[in-house]
Design an enzyme around this catalytic site. Sequence first.
Site, PDB file in Angstrom:
ATOM      1  CE  LYS A  78      -3.984   2.016   2.443  1.00 57.77           C
ATOM      2  NZ  LYS A  78      -4.946   1.860   3.545  1.00 57.77           N
ATOM      3  CB  SER A 153      -8.225   3.809   2.641  1.00 62.18           C
ATOM      4  OG  SER A 153      -7.406   3.150   3.594  1.00 62.18           O
ATOM      5  CB  SER A 177      -8.563   1.083   5.578  1.00 60.46           C
ATOM      6  OG  SER A 177      -9.223   2.330   5.527  1.00 60.46           O
TER       7      SER A 177
END
Lengths: 489, 95, 474
Positions: A78, A153, A177
């Site tokens: 990420k 997210s 997330s």
Amino acid sequence: MKMTKYRTIHEIKALIEKGETTYEEVMGAYINRIDQVEGTVDSFLQVLKEEALNQAKAADENKDDKTSPLFGIPYGLKDNICMEGVETTCASKILTGFIPPYSATVAEDLKNSGAVVLGKANMDEFAMGSSNENSSIKPTKNPWDPSRVPGGSSGGSAACVAADEVVFALGSDTGGSIRQPASFCGVVGLKPTYGLVSRYGLIAFASSLDQIGPITKDVTDCALVLNQIAGHDEKDSTSVDREKEDYTSYLQKDIKGMKIGIVEEYFGEGLQPDVRKRLEEAVEVYKSLGAQLVDVKLPTSDYALSAYYIISSAEASSNLARYDGIRYGFRAEGFDDLLDLYKKTRSQGFGEEVKRRIMLGTYALSSGYYDAYYKKALQVRTLIKEDFDKALSQCDVILSPTCPTTAFKLGEKSSDPLEMYLSDIYTVPVNIAGIPAISIPCGLDEQGLPVGMQLIGRDFGEKDILKAAYAFEQATKHHLNRPTLQEAR
Amino acid sequence: MKLTKEDVIYVADLARLEFTEEELGLYADQLSAILDYEEKLNELDTTNVVPTAHVLPVNNVLREDVVKPSLDREKALMNAPSQDQGCFSVPNVLE
Amino acid sequence: MEYEIVIGLEIHSELDTKSKIFCGCSTAFGGEENTQTCPVCLGLPGVLPVMNKKVVEYAVKAGIATNCTIARFSKMDRKNYFYPDLPKAYQISQFDLPICEHGTVEINVDGVKKNIGITRIHMEEDAGKLIHAAGGTLADNNRCGVPLIEIVTEPDMRSAAEARALAEKIKTILEYTEVSDCKMQEGSLRFDVNLSVRKPGEPFGTRTEMKNLNSFRALERAVEVESKRQIFEIERGNPIIQQTRKWDDDKGESYALRSKEEAHDYRYFPDPDLVPVVLTEEYIQNIKGSMPILPWVRKVRYMEDYNLSEYDADILVSSRETAEFFEGTVAVCKDAKTAANWLMGDIAATLNEKGQTMADVTFTPAQLGEMIGLINDKTISSSIAKQVLQEMFATGKDPKVIVEEKNLAQMSDTSELKGMVLDVMKANPQSVEDLKNGKEKAIGFLVGQIMRQTKGKANPQMVNELIRELIDQV
């Protein structure tokens, strides 16, 4: 051998050990796959093909019997996790061109295990969002239906695993997330207990809630990755110093007598009907496996979302104050003086949702409002934590939906922030309490979109949720459902 | 809780943000809506409840006073939008 | 109608640790710009702070030495504001639960003793340094994250002298406990002055704050000038405005800083990246046990055990190095008064000349003790000792060795001296005549001549006796 099949870490390791493939061949297959589908999915902000291929070649030369199961495995990182020498932006304009001179502890851990970063995954800007539409670069699409969101997210991290562009990914979870996008994309996502995995090098959104965790194709892989990233880090004061565990040792099919907690209110209003159906079927599966169902109460979890938006925004308003155009990243042009430089840089560099939360957080901490908002939220957090402690003293894990719905359409909720926030109603209380939870696939809805089930454990009860998740996965094989992703035109 | 445009300007100043007239209206409305939602918190009686800043009961995480190597100056400055004489450079700060 | 000045101080002191408060970067002073930084103190995205053990220990020491209550539970907070010398845009400090509170420090101004309340001592990080250049402002982050304690006093001082006495006392305490090196020229000790004036019996007036005074003289002058300014304004019917003022030491005046675009709203909240500091009674007692003898305790001992005057004792204990040097010297020569005289006299003067402190002295307390021994057993005279001392400063050699090498031992051989005395008297008949006529002053001249000839090595008392003995032979 041609890598056309969706493979897990442990399957690839077995193939390598049998001599049926090489790390280079595996890496080549994944790079190929990215070339085919990335145009449709947009999982990545950056793909590191050349470096990854070189590392895979080196892996073939350096492997021995003592290598970690993750050795040579391509993964997605990420873009809020720092990697030395590789641009890291949190999908924000304000961090344009930022190249960290250091690596996050988890990135070091995985590097030491021999795992190879194949791409930096897209995300909602600064991890604020539930649809990946807040990325300042581009929205990621759901591999099951590119007209839908992958969740957020960690949308890029979940999508790249579901689309089979990498074998696994790391995400971060502040209010759901990891779990919500895992649920939307039909993969496994774990948010560990706060303090189990080092946050050093994770670009902070809300420090008291953020946790890094794995997104994988099955529960076994989840345990394998957790083995590598869990553990004490002296660079993180909130990292807990405890005995290392082998999480794969808890993966057993026999869960007779295990107590599964059910929260009645979680199955009430606002839950998509076919999501409720899948969850009810899951409860039946547990019964058939000999688990014991226990009714538990979480009266204050209804207030978790309110507390969450105050706490996370307050912390974010402070954490994001350092982006000022002085030491790194974007600097606005045409400013009159220092104050103007600050304001222009921050106003142009941050996206709308990030600014909204900075504003909310600044307001909640400001003179005269601190007690009414911030302190109140921290007191509510105490009550929520007490509720969970009590409920989890009556059962081993709590079963709930991960999200009220399956993946929604791009643009469907982006106009109303509150509507979007409600997507995290089941995941947020877990972060508030700091406890661990996993989302695993539990079938498809009527439109063929994945439904996620959440299992919540006690502090450091990863063993219980992995055990319950593994037994369910082996009994149902829901994790083998795959998206039929069209190759990009 | 209804936020006025003036409230938004005050908070924006604290956060070093600036908004157009149109944005001010939008933020005032949206923040007001979120704050209305936050009113929920007041349904709970938190008299004598200790606030939880840290979820884990961990104390005294302390490091030994040992010097570790610093970054090369080049690395420290490599991301700076503007640098001069080995320093980060900013517009004149007047007192 | 007399006005009363009301003063409170905020004292920032850099702690004498090797590494910074939250990272391993060196705290050494004077490094090249931005060479003592790392991701943590640069506030790069993703970094986390880890508290330096020594910072807690030093803060506790300072608290014990100022008679504070040490908090069993304290935490770190964030103070949020934007400034180019603050990379994270917040300073990690302590807000509502500082590590030390409710202390007291005794000051003494012209023999009048007074207790000054210490409100609190808290731990925090220093900011960077801004260099104002032609084309803009340059930020050097070497000082970012250097550990500080901030000591806040009650508004208990009533004069510039009292403020100075308190500041000096705090400096002594911090040096003694080795919490800070207190090098003021390096900014290790800085004072903020809160000052208001009122007529006695009235409530406190509106106060102003003057920041970052870094010498005792500046502190005293700032108090004098600002109190006069306030009285002048009040006399003219102008209200005092609560403001921060900058002291210009060259001009000897202060001026109001441009008011910021906004009122300060630091939005303090507990730092979620750091965990609370929880101290046990045992920990606090251990630190208490390891503390050095504080100056006022030493002073009493010097007056009682060594019969020194209060004045002498005060000077000796004013710095820990001097006191320890003194004690080491007395241990060898058993002559406290002489040891004190040398330390406060020639040694202090020489160091002053060189711009050095006791820490720079190259010879040992034992060597000084040995030198005093040589005076006391008449091996050398006091004036020769002055030479020996300078040689010790220069070479660090033993005084015995110096006396031998330079042939400085006192001439006590009467036969050798006799001849010299006769020669000198023959050469100066007028003086001899004067002396015979009872002009006692003349003997001084004759002794001086001998001393000059012997380069000070003659025993002046013996020369005196010889002149009286031999005067009739001339």
